[in-house]
Design a protein around this motif. Structure first.
Motif, PDB file in Angstrom:
ATOM      1  N   THR A 264       0.832  -1.202   0.000  1.00 53.69           N
ATOM      2  CA  THR A 264       0.000   0.000   0.000  1.00 53.69           C
ATOM      3  C   THR A 264       0.869   1.255   0.000  1.00 53.69           C
ATOM      4  O   THR A 264       0.607   2.220  -0.747  1.00 53.69           O
ATOM      5  N   LYS A 265       1.905   1.242   0.852  1.00 49.90           N
ATOM      6  CA  LYS A 265       2.816   2.374   0.902  1.00 49.90           C
ATOM      7  C   LYS A 265       3.531   2.568  -0.443  1.00 49.90           C
ATOM      8  O   LYS A 265       3.754   3.697  -0.899  1.00 49.90           O
ATOM      9  N   MET A 266       3.882   1.461  -1.069  1.00 55.13           N
ATOM     10  CA  MET A 266       4.574   1.525  -2.349  1.00 55.13           C
ATOM     11  C   MET A 266       3.707   2.220  -3.402  1.00 55.13           C
ATOM     12  O   MET A 266       4.172   3.096  -4.159  1.00 55.13           O
ATOM     13  N   ILE A 267       2.429   1.823  -3.432  1.00 51.67           N
ATOM     14  CA  ILE A 267       1.506   2.441  -4.390  1.00 51.67           C
ATOM     15  C   ILE A 267       1.343   3.932  -4.088  1.00 51.67           C
ATOM     16  O   ILE A 267       1.327   4.785  -4.980  1.00 51.67           O
ATOM     17  N   GLU A 268       1.227   4.252  -2.797  1.00 45.92           N
ATOM     18  CA  GLU A 268       1.078   5.657  -2.380  1.00 45.92           C
ATOM     19  C   GLU A 268       2.267   6.496  -2.821  1.00 45.92           C
ATOM     20  O   GLU A 268       2.105   7.587  -3.384  1.00 45.92           O
ATOM     21  N   PHE A 269       3.483   5.995  -2.584  1.00 40.87           N
ATOM     22  CA  PHE A 269       4.675   6.769  -2.938  1.00 40.87           C
ATOM     23  C   PHE A 269       4.864   6.818  -4.455  1.00 40.87           C
ATOM     24  O   PHE A 269       5.408   7.798  -4.986  1.00 40.87           O
ATOM     25  N   GLN A 270       4.417   5.754  -5.135  1.00 40.93           N
ATOM     26  CA  GLN A 270       4.496   5.765  -6.592  1.00 40.93           C
ATOM     27  C   GLN A 270       3.591   6.860  -7.166  1.00 40.93           C
ATOM     28  O   GLN A 270       3.980   7.603  -8.079  1.00 40.93           O
ATOM     29  N   LYS A 271       2.379   6.980  -6.605  1.00 45.34           N
ATOM     30  CA  LYS A 271       1.462   8.029  -7.049  1.00 45.34           C
ATOM     31  C   LYS A 271       2.021   9.406  -6.710  1.00 45.34           C
ATOM     32  O   LYS A 271       1.896  10.357  -7.500  1.00 45.34           O
ATOM     33  N   THR A 272       2.639   9.522  -5.528  1.00 40.38           N
ATOM     34  CA  THR A 272       3.254  10.790  -5.148  1.00 40.38           C
ATOM     35  C   THR A 272       4.371  11.156  -6.118  1.00 40.38           C
ATOM     36  O   THR A 272       4.540  12.321  -6.498  1.00 40.38           O
ATOM     37  N   TYR A 273       5.131  10.160  -6.527  1.00 41.39           N
ATOM     38  CA  TYR A 273       6.217  10.393  -7.487  1.00 41.39           C
ATOM     39  C   TYR A 273       5.653  10.890  -8.825  1.00 41.39           C
ATOM     40  O   TYR A 273       6.173  11.831  -9.419  1.00 41.39           O
TER      41      TYR A 273
END
Length: 469
Positions: free
Chosen positions: A437-446
């Protein structure tokens, strides 16, 4: 233009924050199965804003520090309970071996050999002149003395095995102490720059737990981030970046392995009595208390048996009317009696020397044989309060009860450790679902940060193209 440039700087920092966070997530996932690992998080902080007139414009966020999600009080509790777990494990394993020596259900034990011995004298009392009955007395006596030796030999074999375990564990303690001292240095080198030494601290916490499982320790962390570890009450194993060793060796005073602290001086300090926890403490408890107590009881039985039988036998007369001799070779003292007790060679070589009668030349006189056979039910142990059978049965019952309590304590401690470990995992453990979940969140932030930079770039183009219009 300055505001557009600030937008690009904000987007750039946001990209870098996302990259750092994604790298931390990857680090967590890679260490999912690493023992003692605590998941890590990037702590973001608001960047210093700029002021334009009466406006304060934010400049995005920056990565402040990478921290580990950890409860130090829980870690210390797990370490303390782990020390008890090591003690209970070692004690239960050793007592289970001791219990098998007294297992009267699966094997013919000392109690049965004593019964056979007294029964052979009862059989001899029925026919005092029988050579076969006399031979049976000799064989049962030899078997009894051998079983006394068996019990002593097996108990001492367990002690020797525990000595070997203590030596091995002491070497492991020394290795752990050296690594903890090395980690102290690494932690200090990292944290002197103001950066938390997350992985080094995780490893050091794990080693402190493992060290506590092997020997009872106390430790404290100083302001410089380094820990000091003390074994027992006085043996300082780790101090700063230095470590001291323990040595396990036999002494002249006792034929047993004892633990010595090798400090900075040239002398060694015996700290065996200080060790009351961990696997070494459990081994010492069984070796020096339980087994020594059992050896004392077996020696007492052997000495009393030899004394009482000899007292009766020497007063009688053998088949040829000669005065009776000592039936057993009488031990010099109670200590070690079970190891040296043996049938008198005179009786062993000539069963006719076994005294059965109270009068010389009285064929069929079985007075002495009856007296010896009746010793089985006479209260000759514990100051005249118990028989040989009762005394031995009490020892068997006690070792069974002690072993059962030790196994239950071991199981109970395992449950405590399991509960604490589950709590730690819920706090510090890595959840693949959460990290995904965190990975997806940071990917979207990127992605969003990249769009911000692209937007700022397009705004630059618009401004630059105004001149052409």
């Amino acid at each position: 233009m300055s505001k557009i440039s600030a937008m690009m700087d904000t987007g750039k920092r946001s990209l870098m924050n996302s990259q750092t966070a994604l790298q931390t997530v990857g680090h967590n996932i890679a260490n999912k199965s690493t023992e003692g690992f605590s998941r890590q998080r990037v702590e973001l902080q608001t960047n210093t804003p700029i002021t334009e007139g009466n406006l304060q414009i934010g400049m995005g966020a920056r990565a402040g520090v990478v921290t580990r999600v950890n409860n130090p009080w829980l870690e210390k509790q797990i370490q303390r309970e782990g020390m008890s777990m090591g003690f209970q494990d070692s004690r239960a394993d050793a007592l289970s071996r001791v219990e098998q020596i007294y297992n009267e259900q699966n094997n013919k034990g000392l109690n049965q050999y004593m019964t056979d011995f007294f029964n052979s004298f009862r059989e001899l009392s029925n026919n005092p002149e029988s050579l076969a009955s006399r031979t049976m007395v000799r064989e049962s006596s030899v078997a009894l003395t051998k079983d006394f030796g068996r019990v002593v030999g097996q108990l001492k074999a367990v002690q020797e095995d525990l000595d070997g375990q203590i030596k091995t564990t002491v070497e492991e303690v020394n290795q752990l102490s050296k690594e903890i001292a090395s980690l102290n240095e690494k932690v200090q080198m990292v944290e002197v720059q103001g950066t938390p030494a997350n992985d080094e601290r995780d490893r050091r916490d794990l080693l402190l737990k493992k060290l506590g499982e092997k020997i009872d320790i106390s430790w404290a962390e100083g302001r410089d981030g380094m820990v000091t570890v003390t074994a027992g009450r006085t043996a300082i194993l780790v101090s700063g970046i230095g470590s001291s060793e323990l040595k396990a060796r036999q002494t002249d005073a006792r034929d047993r392995v004892e633990v010595f602290f090798e400090g900075s001086g040239s002398t060694s300090a015996n700290i065996t009595e200080q060790i009351t926890g961990g696997r070494i403490g459990g081994a010492l408890d069984v070796r020096d208390k339980v087994i020594e107590d059992l050896l004392g009881h077996v020696d007492n039985m052997a000495y009393t048996l030899a004394k009482e039988v000899n007292t009766a036998h020497i007063e009688g007369f053998d088949k040829s009317g000669r005065n009776g001799v000592l039936f057993f070779d009488m031990p010099d003292q109670v200590k070690g009696a079970a190891s040296v007790i043996g049938l008198n060679k005179t009786v062993f070589n000539d069963v006719g020397r076994i005294a059965t009668g109270a009068q010389p030349g009285a064929a069929g006189d079985n007075t002495v044989a009856n007296v010896i056979s009746a010793l089985q039910y006479r209260q000759v142990m514990d100051g005249g309060t118990s028989t040989l059978d009762d005394y031995y049965s009490t020892q068997v019952g006690q070792i069974g009860a002690v072993t059962q309590r030790a196994v239950k304590a071991q199981e109970s401690q395992k449950n405590v450790i399991s509960q604490l470990t589950n709590i730690r995992e819920s706090i510090s453990g890595v959840s693949l679902d959460e990290e995904t979940t965190k990975m997806i969140e940071f990917q979207k932030t990127y992605d969003a940060s990249a769009r911000l930079i692209k937007t700022a770039d397009e705004m630059f183009d618009t401004v630059l193209n105004l001149k052409r219009m």
